[in-house]
Enzyme design. Structure first.
Site, PDB file in Angstrom:
ATOM      1  N   HIS A   1      -3.855   5.941   3.456  1.00  0.00           N
ATOM      2  CA  HIS A   1      -4.495   4.774   2.995  1.00  0.00           C
ATOM      3  C   HIS A   1      -3.778   3.412   3.486  1.00  0.00           C
ATOM      4  O   HIS A   1      -4.548   2.818   4.135  1.00  0.00           O
ATOM      5  CB  HIS A   1      -4.703   4.688   1.390  1.00  0.00           C
TER       6      HIS A   1
ATOM      7  N   SER B   1     -11.207  -1.118  -0.576  1.00  0.00           N
ATOM      8  CA  SER B   1      -9.813  -0.992  -0.161  1.00  0.00           C
ATOM      9  C   SER B   1     -10.117  -1.235   1.508  1.00  0.00           C
ATOM     10  O   SER B   1      -9.157  -1.889   2.128  1.00  0.00           O
ATOM     11  CB  SER B   1      -9.283   0.526  -0.292  1.00  0.00           C
TER      12      SER B   1
ATOM     13  N   ASP C   1       0.920  -1.435   0.055  1.00  0.00           N
ATOM     14  CA  ASP C   1       0.031  -0.011  -0.005  1.00  0.00           C
ATOM     15  C   ASP C   1       0.989   1.263  -0.277  1.00  0.00           C
ATOM     16  O   ASP C   1       1.868   1.198  -0.687  1.00  0.00           O
ATOM     17  CB  ASP C   1      -1.005  -0.109   1.190  1.00  0.00           C
TER      18      ASP C   1
END
Length: 456
Positions: A190, A383, A158
């Site tokens: 994220h 996600s 990520d």
């Protein structure tokens, strides 16, 4: 012709007496019933039912004599192991199936106390947290039984990770970066959110708690697992090249990880999956026993919107549903794949369009006004669904090792959810996976009772 299905054979091998379904030639049903009646040893049903209950948890309403379903050419009855094998050779028998339990299916939602309302700039928002979604998928039950992902290595490919976040401060998080000039720190948010959802310890969003008037708690699915952050996305907005992601997968093989989380994706450029650069490496990882969890993408609700590498067959592809309403998220990408396969495989909590999940770190959208960098915020998408799957799979990996001394594989996870989930479709796959589903799978596949798991 193979008349005994694999599932029926497993049941017969494990249990001396069990319920089965026989598909026979429709014009020969009565002859098959007569054969069963003539060859079934006399059994005291008062003694039989407790045996079946103890071995497989079946209901006590099983009939002592065959039940005929003449319109579909089937017979249901309790059979001994020897008689099952005899029937598999009978010329009038076409197929033998196990008579398994089924139950009403629904997407697990959070209870009313796990739903929070807050007004920001005149707009009322409804959201929940990973503390409550953890309960929805049963990861809290696993924790109570002593399974928290300990000993399991989970790689997160990520945007990196912020080590000082509340949920990660006491954890040993390993960090790597795909490019030498990148810092492994998360400048986007994220990746940190994903890491906290998988392995974050319990923490409180105090700002939201003050505004709402009750505790807003966040907690990872598998707080005992070893999180390995591999930064493969950067450039401020969280992008990277296929070569960066493939570097991360190569690192996963080098490190021998157990589970991989890829909350990322992009357009499918190949006509067949064998021409996708991710195909061979995900196949290699899967063959080695690594479970690769990949986001389906956020291009729904149109069909044919699954992204790459989520369209790869060996990936465990994860769509999103709203844990408050139980509906598949509008944005969750749908199948089929360009070559006609059904994807996603499963669907996990990922939030709804106007019901953002609150947990972990993100600089994307701080809706409750907590301006502390990399602290808490609201975010949604496949996600967010994918680390719910990765965390739960990590717990199941730990349980498989401890209970069975075996490595849980992607194939087994898919067989499990195919057995206990809904009929697979291009919107939600087989639906959610839960800890209860895994416990039921251990019982039906391996004969391990729930009580035995709780005692470990």
């Amino acid at each position: 012709m193979v008349r005994l299905t694999r599932a029926a054979a497993r049941l017969a091998q494990r249990m001396p007496i069990a319920p089965f379904i026989i598909k026979a030639r429709r014009d020969r049903l009565s002859e098959v019933v007569a054969y069963i009646s003539e060859n079934m040893p006399r059994i005291d049903m008062a003694r039989l039912v407790p045996i079946i209950d103890a071995l497989a948890g079946f209901e006590r309403s099983l009939a002592p004599s065959p039940r005929i379903m003449d319109r579909i050419g089937m017979i249901s009855c309790v059979l001994t192991r020897d008689l099952v094998y005899d029937l598999a050779q009978h010329r009038d028998v076409e197929k033998i199936y196990p008579d398994s339990q089924k139950w009403a299916l629904s997407f697990p939602t959070v209870p009313p106390e796990g739903r929070f309302r807050i007004t920001v700039k005149g707009k009322e928002l409804l959201f929940t947290t990973t503390y409550w979604t953890k309960k929805a998928i049963g990861a809290d039950k696993a924790g109570a039984a002593g399974f928290d992902g300990s000993g399991v290595r989970v790689a997160v490919l990520d945007t990196g990770v912020v080590m000082t976040h509340d949920q990660l401060r006491l954890k040993a998080v390993e960090r790597h970066a795909a490019r030498a000039f990148w810092t492994a720190n998360d400048q986007h948010g994220h990746g940190t959110w994903v890491c906290t959802c998988i392995g974050g310890r319990r923490s409180v969003d105090y700002n939201a708690t003050r505004m709402i008037g009750r505790d807003v708690i966040c907690e990872g699915m598998a707080p005992g697992c070893h999180v390995i952050s591999i930064k493969v996305l950067d450039y401020v907005i969280g992008t990277g090249m296929d070569s960066d992601v493939l570097y991360g997968l190569n690192k996963c093989i080098e490190l021998g990880v157990d589970v991989i989380n890829m909350s990322l994706g992009g357009p499918i450029e190949a006509d067949v999956q064998e021409d996708d650069p991710y195909y061979d490496v995900i196949s290699q990882l899967t063959a080695n026993g690594t479970i690769v969890c990949v986001a389906a993408g956020n291009e729904g609700p149109d069909s044919g919107t699954i992204s790459s590498p989520g369209w790869i067959e060996d990936a465990l592809t994860v769509g999103a549903y709203d844990p408050i309403t139980g509906d598949v998220a509008t944005y969750s990408s749908r199948g089929p794949t360009p070559d006609g396969r059904t994807k996603p495989d499963i669907t996990m909590p990922g939030g709804g369009l106007e019901r953002p999940i609150n947990s972990g770190s993100t600089g994307l959208c701080d809706l409750v006004g907590d301006r502390t960098a990399d602290r808490y915020g609201k975010i949604q998408g496949t996600s967010m669904a994918t680390p719910h799957a990765a965390g739960l799979v990590a717990i199941m990996k730990q349980a498989h090792r401890k209970v069975l001394g075996k490595v849980l594989t992607t194939t087994e996870v898919k067989e499990m959810v195919a057995s206990f989930g809904q009929s697979k479709d291009n919107d939600a796959g087989w639906g959610p996976i839960t800890w209860d589903m895994y416990v039921a799978w251990l019982e039906t596949e391996y004969g391990v009772k729930k009580q035995e798991i709780m005692k470990l």
